[in-house]
Each structure stands twice: as C-alpha cells, then as structure tokens.
Design an enzyme around this catalytic site. Structure first.
Site, mmCIF file in Angstrom:
data_model
loop_
_atom_site.group_PDB
_atom_site.id
_atom_site.type_symbol
_atom_site.label_atom_id
_atom_site.label_comp_id
_atom_site.label_asym_id
_atom_site.label_seq_id
_atom_site.Cartn_x
_atom_site.Cartn_y
_atom_site.Cartn_z
ATOM 1 N N LYS A 24 -33.168 56.777 100.218
ATOM 2 C CA LYS A 24 -34.415 57.366 100.739
ATOM 3 C C LYS A 24 -34.746 59.020 100.772
ATOM 4 O O LYS A 24 -33.894 59.503 101.095
ATOM 5 C CB LYS A 24 -34.701 56.794 102.120
ATOM 6 C CG LYS A 24 -35.927 57.191 102.804
ATOM 7 C CD LYS A 24 -35.817 56.840 104.178
ATOM 8 C CE LYS A 24 -37.055 57.255 104.795
ATOM 9 N NZ LYS A 24 -37.175 57.209 106.323
ATOM 10 N N LYS A 32 -30.101 59.451 102.901
ATOM 11 C CA LYS A 32 -31.279 59.876 103.500
ATOM 12 C C LYS A 32 -31.741 61.505 103.434
ATOM 13 O O LYS A 32 -30.680 62.173 104.033
ATOM 14 C CB LYS A 32 -31.639 59.398 104.864
ATOM 15 C CG LYS A 32 -33.019 59.747 105.310
ATOM 16 C CD LYS A 32 -33.496 59.150 106.928
ATOM 17 C CE LYS A 32 -34.646 59.504 107.194
ATOM 18 N NZ LYS A 32 -34.962 58.936 108.535
#
Ligand code: PBG
Length: 281
Positions: A200, A147
C-alpha cells in the site's frame, strides 16, 4: 470524495451490503469512526464500538459476505497516531497489547479477517497470539506488511479525522524510495504467521508488488488508496480521461504486477461495469 460515504449502523449499512452482494463483491473492509476519541483509543476495543456493532449487524444479515476489519489506533486516538504515545513518540511495544485486544473484540463480533495497518513491529505475532488464546484460531490476519509514508492517504485522513496532531508517520511507515525494506517487512510478517500480505499504496508501487510477489507464496493484496481514487475520479469528472478505461487499466496493472486481490474505492463501479459487459457479450 464523490461516491464515497460514511455509513451509520442502521438500514443504510444493510442497503449498502445488499447492493455490494448483488454486484458480486465477496468481501468488505470496515473502518470505524468513533463518536469520541481519547489518548489510547478506548472505543477501538469497546464491545459496543462502531465496528463491533457494524460487524454484528452484517454477520446476522449477510452470512456469506467476508468481513475484514482495519485494526489501527489512528482513527480512535486524539493524537491521531497509529500507536500509543509515550514521551512524544509512538511506543511500539505498548501498542501491541491494544492491537491484540482490538483484534479479539472484532473476532468476537464476527470478523473473518483482521487487518492491522499501523506498521508496528511484531503486530502480527501479537494479534495471532491474542486471537489463538481467545479461541479464534479461524480468524485470519491480513497484514499491511508494506505500507509507505504516502501523500496518497490524504482524503482518507480527512474523512476519518485521523491526521496526526503532531509529527508524521515516518517513524513507522516506510520511505517511498526504499524497496529492499519492503521484501524484508513482508518476510517478517510471513514468519510471524500472517495469512495474507498487503502492499500500500498501489499505483506508484507496482514494482514493490512485483518484488514481494516473487518472494512469497502467500496471497498478496494491493490497496488502491483514497488519493489514487481521487486522482482518477477528479480527472474523469472534468472530462479529461475515459474513466472506465483508465480505471480498468490501473487495476489491471496491479493484477499484472502480482496482486491476487485489490482493495479499491472503485469496487462497486467496476463490478457494475463488468456485469454490463458480461450481459452485452
Ligand atoms: C490507518 C489507515 C490509513 C489508511 C488505511 N488505514 C491511513 C494512514 O495510514 O494514514 C489509508 C487508506 C486510504 O487512503 O484509502 N493506519
């Protein structure tokens, strides 16, 4: 954002789940917005917390819907960080115990999969251990393994009132310029027992999805985040792009890069378009 709403745990939640199931969407991910926030985010693991209540209601009425929950501190704490604060910084190890408690409380309320999103080191081990000791061996862990510290989370943070009150998330989220660390982070979470890995955001990180895909046999999820939805939606509303084609092209890119599943704010619309095109062919 247009078409995206906060839901209360009542008939509105039932109707939304009915609508998604009718569209053939197999799974949902829940994010909680507690009535009150505090230093440690107590509502996060409260038996009658917002996500716990939503899970119980969905589980009872929608037995076939796969229920995933986001496990993080930022929506529940007054400071808005993804972990507990000590001496002005995030205390990684003190946060792990809380994450375990949150995961167990979600499993108790009916979650099939818990998805830790705070990028704390050791979060998968902590959650797996907590779940197993509470006899929730069958609850799976979807790790937000990779992330990045991204500007594309802006609309989400506004909706969840979860922007950090001081500093930023670069202590725990990744540098957008770094791809080698992505492969490392994914490997660590796999070794810790994650059942699924996530990358992400998605659109500016297709090479990262590919790099992780080539290193793991685990199912890989791409998270098409709020700012990515916002860009396409706003351009479409102004008549600047053909929404349907542009969205399908972006999602196809994630799939081509190696994602097995995609989390997207466009899910319902896309499912509707796909149903339409099936019924006309
Ligand atoms: C919480 C979390 C965030 C998102 C999902 N889980 C925000 C953040 O890290 O600031 C972003 C989701 C989105 O933009 O759709 N850690």
């Amino acid at each position: 954002m247009p078409g995206v709403f906060q839901l209360s745990v009542d008939e509105r939640l039932d109707h939304e789940a009915d609508r998604l199931e009718a569209l053939g969407i197999p799974a949902v991910i829940l994010f909680g917005l507690p009535a009150t926030k505090d230093e440690i985010g107590s509502e996060n693991f409260a038996p009658d917390g917002i996500v716990q209540r939503a899970l119980r209601r969905l589980r009872a009425r929608h037995p076939d819907l796969l229920l995933i929950t986001d496990v993080c501190c930022c929506e529940y704490t007054t400071h808005g960080h993804c972990g507990l604060i000590r001496d002005g910084t995030v205390d990684n190890d003190a946060t792990l115990e809380i994450l375990g408690r949150v995961a167990v409380s979600h499993a108790e309320a009916g979650a099939d999969i818990v998805a830790p999103s705070g990028m704390m080191d050791g979060m998968v081990t902590a959650i797996r251990t907590a779940l197993d000791s509470a006899e929730f061996q069958s609850c799976s862990v979807l790790s937000y393994a990779v992330k990045y510290a991204s500007a594309f989370y802006g609309p989400f943070r506004e909706a969840a009132d979860s922007a950090p009150a001081f500093g930023d998330r670069r202590q725990y989220q990744m540098d957008p310029a770094n791809v080698r660390e992505a492969v490392l982070e994914a490997g660590l979470d796999e070794a810790e027992g994650a059942d699924f890995l996530m990358v992400k955001p998605a659109l500016a990180y297709l090479d990262v999805i590919r790099a992780v895909r080539e290193k793991t046999k685990l199912p890989l999820v791409a998270y098409n985040v709020s700012g990515e939805y916002a860009m396409l939606k706003a351009a479409a509303q102004r008549g600047w792009i053909d929404e349907r084609r542009a969205v399908l092209e972006a999602l196809t890119g994630m799939r081509r890069a190696g994602a097995d599943a995609i989390i997207t704010y466009y899910a319902a619309e896309v499912a509707g378009w796909l149903q339409e095109s099936e019924s006309t062919t």
